[in-house]
Design a protein around this motif. Structure first.
Motif, PDB file in Angstrom:
ATOM      1  N   LYS A  98       0.812  -1.215   0.000  1.00 59.55           N
ATOM      2  CA  LYS A  98       0.000   0.000   0.000  1.00 59.55           C
ATOM      3  C   LYS A  98       0.850   1.272   0.000  1.00 59.55           C
ATOM      4  CE  LYS A  98      -4.317  -1.024  -0.314  1.00 59.55           C
ATOM      5  NZ  LYS A  98      -4.969  -0.579  -1.540  1.00 59.55           N
ATOM      6  N   SER A 100      -1.232   3.397  -5.206  1.00 58.33           N
ATOM      7  CA  SER A 100      -2.117   3.222  -4.043  1.00 58.33           C
ATOM      8  C   SER A 100      -2.301   4.520  -3.277  1.00 58.33           C
ATOM      9  CB  SER A 100      -1.541   2.183  -3.082  1.00 58.33           C
ATOM     10  OG  SER A 100      -1.391   0.954  -3.722  1.00 58.33           O
ATOM     11  N   LYS A 129      -5.920   6.393  -2.885  1.00 63.48           N
ATOM     12  CA  LYS A 129      -6.499   6.645  -1.555  1.00 63.48           C
ATOM     13  C   LYS A 129      -6.770   8.142  -1.338  1.00 63.48           C
ATOM     14  CE  LYS A 129      -5.144   5.843   3.300  1.00 63.48           C
ATOM     15  NZ  LYS A 129      -4.870   7.238   3.666  1.00 63.48           N
ATOM     16  N   LYS A 146      -9.704   9.559  -3.527  1.00 65.26           N
ATOM     17  CA  LYS A 146     -11.044   9.219  -3.033  1.00 65.26           C
ATOM     18  C   LYS A 146     -11.388  10.036  -1.789  1.00 65.26           C
ATOM     19  CE  LYS A 146     -14.340   5.709  -2.011  1.00 65.26           C
ATOM     20  NZ  LYS A 146     -14.688   4.295  -2.024  1.00 65.26           N
ATOM     21  N   GLU A 147     -10.434  10.111  -0.863  1.00 67.67           N
ATOM     22  CA  GLU A 147     -10.684  10.866   0.370  1.00 67.67           C
ATOM     23  C   GLU A 147     -11.007  12.331   0.076  1.00 67.67           C
ATOM     24  OE1 GLU A 147      -7.883   8.366   3.533  1.00 67.67           O
ATOM     25  OE2 GLU A 147      -7.368  10.444   3.033  1.00 67.67           O
TER      26      GLU A 147
END
Lengths: 74, 74
Positions: A3, A8, A12, A15-16
């Protein structure tokens, strides 16, 4: 699952930041001028996108590009 | 000359960090596993590279990827 790689991290953060900005993938697609599938794939971490595409996403999210690569949260 | 776009920012940071690390383009090429021309083009801002390639450059420079996109200096 690995990750700490750049795909990755981008996936992440993207999206956040999108959820935080209260945008759907469709709205982000419109704001960034990228196809909805492109947004969706990038958020799922299945694309090795170019830095110009990252810049478009950052503009759509109204954040500096570097925020999309920040790895502070874990 | 437009200097706030992602390619210019990457180009500027990459050169600064490479010089600071006391590396030649050839040494960075070896460390990152990218062709010397690729390093040279990216440093001149003539390539729209992928985020995986940026990750390789960051590893070669031993810095986090986000440092290559920092726009604090001007």
């Amino acid at each position: 699952m690995k990750k700490d790689n750049v795909i990755s991290i981008l996936s992440k953060n993207m999206k956040e930041l999108r959820v935080k900005a209260n945008l759907t993938q469709e709205e982000l697609s419109f704001r960034s001028g990228l196809h909805r599938n492109y947004i969706s794939d990038t958020e799922r971490g299945t694309r090795n996108i170019s830095i110009k595409a990252v810049e478009k996403i950052a503009k759509g999210l109204e954040v500096p590009v570097e925020n999309l690569f920040s790895n502070n949260n874990d």
